[in-house]
Design a protein around this motif. Structure first.
Motif, PDB file in Angstrom:
ATOM      1  N   SER A 400       0.833  -1.205   0.000  1.00  0.00           N
ATOM      2  CA  SER A 400       0.000   0.000   0.000  1.00  0.00           C
ATOM      3  C   SER A 400       0.867   1.254   0.000  1.00  0.00           C
ATOM      4  O   SER A 400       1.938   1.296   0.630  1.00  0.00           O
ATOM      5  N   ASP A 404      -2.884   5.398   0.714  1.00  0.00           N
ATOM      6  CA  ASP A 404      -3.844   4.301   0.857  1.00  0.00           C
ATOM      7  C   ASP A 404      -3.811   3.700   2.265  1.00  0.00           C
ATOM      8  O   ASP A 404      -4.854   3.420   2.864  1.00  0.00           O
ATOM      9  N   GLN A 407      -5.517   5.991   4.761  1.00  0.00           N
ATOM     10  CA  GLN A 407      -6.983   5.944   4.648  1.00  0.00           C
ATOM     11  C   GLN A 407      -7.547   4.695   5.311  1.00  0.00           C
ATOM     12  O   GLN A 407      -8.564   4.747   6.002  1.00  0.00           O
ATOM     13  N   LYS A 408      -6.901   3.546   5.125  1.00  0.00           N
ATOM     14  CA  LYS A 408      -7.381   2.304   5.718  1.00  0.00           C
ATOM     15  C   LYS A 408      -7.355   2.371   7.243  1.00  0.00           C
ATOM     16  O   LYS A 408      -8.201   1.771   7.915  1.00  0.00           O
TER      17      LYS A 408
END
Length: 632
Positions: A400, A404, A407-408
């Motif tokens: 990632s 990304d 955000q997760k």
């Protein structure tokens, strides 16, 4: 995850303390070097000192800890190349060898440190004190655990440090700097000069006509590199630190009050009383003595009769908790000057008298709530940081991007569209959304697009970053930077005219001219500064002028440019004062202490160097290069 585990095992706390104790050796050893003892041997050992071996993994951890410590002090990460350029790799190796040599010597001498002494050292460490300023066992456990230490290992490290102090403290004891050295240095530091000076600026440069198109084009071609567009990089980063995580944690008053109640006695200031006390074997003797005291006899005289000294009778200023409970209850209920009835305590029957009362201050929750909540939030945040660090590393390890992964995990990633090496955007202004002290820009310029970069240590947490795009440096054309080129050309014209005018003024002053007359001729005013020392920064007097004045003889003249040449100062030294040396003054005492430390450092360094030679020291150059990255 593996990278996260490796970083979780990093620690610096104990080594930081060792660095304070042994830091004096680093500078001195750096002078002598250690090249003469390099030779290769077992791949898993970096160095051997007597019977002590420093393994490759052990030195890697020490070196990493030291890099992280210095990075925190500088407010930005230190790359392996920078560390080697500063000589940090050899300094850490020399320090580690010195520590091992002192450990060997401590064993040879049979030195030891009791558990009670080590306990006292740890309890006095300010890093482990809570809000009330007292040792906090929970904080101690949390701090050492956060940096990878068990209590047993940390205590063992401190025992070594203490034994090293015993040796180095003995070696450096009793050194005295020569009186002549103190005299010379004091005179050098305290010499004073008086100057008169004139500031020449754009007003004295006269009119600067606008450059012709040809002149401007020629100037641009000659200085084209100064107007070149720098390389820009688009970067994204996310910060996980106790400070950031702590903002998410709202500590309730209920939680804060629980901690407050637990520490209330330590947070407040207890009442103290100055008490006289005499203990008797039975109540009858105590009652008889009280009658004599009530009749005018003093506690001191009664104490003498009973073979007691003044300190035996006068307990001084004491808190209630420091007394036998029965005695404390009675003594803290008495008014000043009154003699108590006989008090039956654990050690006999007492009579007390209160001579003075110092009222206590009860802890106020309202005043301490903010500090308590911040401490609770920080403790909670440290746990969250460790958890999020592992999750972030898992996401990164799975491919990632920083954006990304953030955000997760519900984190906020910051994206900067364009920044140059100096941290400025294309408009020339500093990029505003980079936390103070975070040098993510220099790190981004040491990597490339698509590289999985190691996290940066920052304020007790971590920063992950990606380079998203690179805009190469390029030459600008004149139309893009015409205003900048003309402004720079004008600055150069002003600087050249001011330098010529200042040179002319200096020549006239050297030919017996007066500064006042020369100043009036160019529409400037004469200013003065007196009592200026070498390290002073008087208001309105640039440091370059002070430095130049101390290179100039009395009645001598000179000139110096400031502000990049947009201002030139012409000066004359009007007086030089060589002050008398007062060896009893505080400044001279401080200088002597500084010289004492310097001599001690040199003496200890010499001793340890000889110790290493006698014990026998060998270094594995290949393993050393492997740890420090010199073989890459």
């Amino acid at each position: 995850m593996l990278r996260g585990m490796r970083k979780a095992s990093s620690n610096w706390l104990g080594k930081t303390i060792m660095a304070v104790v042994m830091g004096v050796l680093i500078v001195s050893f750096g002078i002598w070097g250690i090249a003469d003892i390099f030779r290769g041997f077992g791949q898993s050992t970096v160095a051997k000192i007597g019977s002590t071996e420093i393994s490759l993994n052990e030195f890697r951890q020490i070196y990493t800890d030291r890099l992280q410590q210095i990075s925190r002090q500088f407010g930005r990460p230190l790359t392996p190349d920078q560390a080697r350029a500063f000589g940090l790799d050899r300094q850490v190796l020399q320090q580690t060898i010195a520590e091992a040599a002192l450990d060997e010597e401590a064993r040879r001498l049979g030195l030891g440190q009791s558990d009670a002494q080590i306990r006292q050292v740890i309890m006095n460490d300010p890093n482990f004190k809570g809000v009330g300023g007292n040792f906090d066992a929970n904080r101690f456990q949390a701090v050492i655990r956060n940096f990878g230490y068990t209590e047993q290992r940390y205590v063992a490290e401190q025992r070594k440090v203490s034994l090293r102090r015993q040796i180095t403290g003995t070696i450096g004891a009793g050194l005295e700097p020569p009186k002549a050295m103190i005299d010379v240095l004091t005179r050098y530091q305290n010499e004073q000069r008086a100057i008169e000076f004139v500031k020449l600026d754009a007003a004295q440069a006269g009119t600067i006509d606008a450059p012709s198109p040809e002149a401007l084009a020629t100037y641009f071609e000659d200085h084209k590199v100064q107007f070149r567009a720098p390389e820009y990089r688009k970067i994204a980063f996310v910060v996980i630190s106790p400070e950031e995580i702590g903002k998410w944690t709202e500590v309730s008053d209920e939680d804060a009050k629980k901690v407050f109640e637990q520490r209330k006695d330590r947070l407040g200031t207890p009442e103290k009383r100055q008490i006289h006390q005499i203990v008797f074997p039975n109540a009858a003797e105590a009652q008889a003595a009280r009658e004599r005291l009530a009749g005018g006899m003093s506690f001191e005289d009664l104490g003498k009769e009973r073979g007691l000294s003044a300190s035996d009778v006068d307990l001084g200023l004491v808190t209630k908790s420091s007394l036998d409970s029965a005695v404390g209850d009675a003594a803290f209920a008495l008014p000043v000057g009154e003699i108590s009835q006989p008090i039956q305590g654990a050690l006999g029957t007492s009579i007390v008298k209160v001579d003075k009362i110092e009222p206590g201050n009860e802890a106020d929750y309202a005043k301490l709530a903010g500090d308590i909540k911040r401490e609770i939030a920080a403790d909670r945040a440290r746990v969250k940081v460790a958890d999020l660090r592992d999750k972030m590393e898992d996401e990164r390890g799975g491919g990632s991007s920083v954006i990304d992964a953030a955000q997760k995990l519900g984190l906020t990633a910051v994206t900067i569209d364009a920044v140059d090496r100096s941290g400025r955007a294309p408009n020339g202004q500093p990029v505003a959304n980079i936390p103070q002290g975070l040098d993510v820009v220099s790190q981004a310029f040491n990597t490339d697009v698509g590289v999985d970069n190691d996290a940066i240590s920052f304020k007790g947490g971590y920063v992950w970053y990606d380079v998203l795009a690179i805009t190469p440096s390029r030459d600008r054309n004149l139309d893009e930077v015409r205003d900048q080129v003309e402004a720079r050309w004008r600055q150069d014209q002003i600087a050249a005219k001011l330098k010529a005018k200042a040179t002319e003024m200096v020549q006239k002053l050297e030919a017996s001219g007066k500064l006042a007359d020369e100043a009036a001729a160019v529409g400037a005013k004469v200013e003065t500064a007196t009592g200026v020392k070498r390290d002073d920064s008087p208001a309105g007097v640039p440091g370059t002028v002070v430095a130049a004045a101390f290179r100039t003889a009395k009645d001598g003249v000179g000139q110096t440019a400031v502000s990049g040449g947009s201002e030139v100062i012409v000066f004359r030294v009007t007086d030089i004062v060589d002050p008398a040396v007062d060896f009893a003054s505080d400044p001279v005492k401080k200088l002597k202490e500084s010289l004492d430390r310097a001599q001690t450092e040199e003496q200890v360094a010499s001793y340890v160097n000889k110790l290493e030679t006698d014990i026998g020291t060998t270094i594995n150059q290949a393993a050393f290069a492997q740890v420090t990255g010199a073989n890459q």
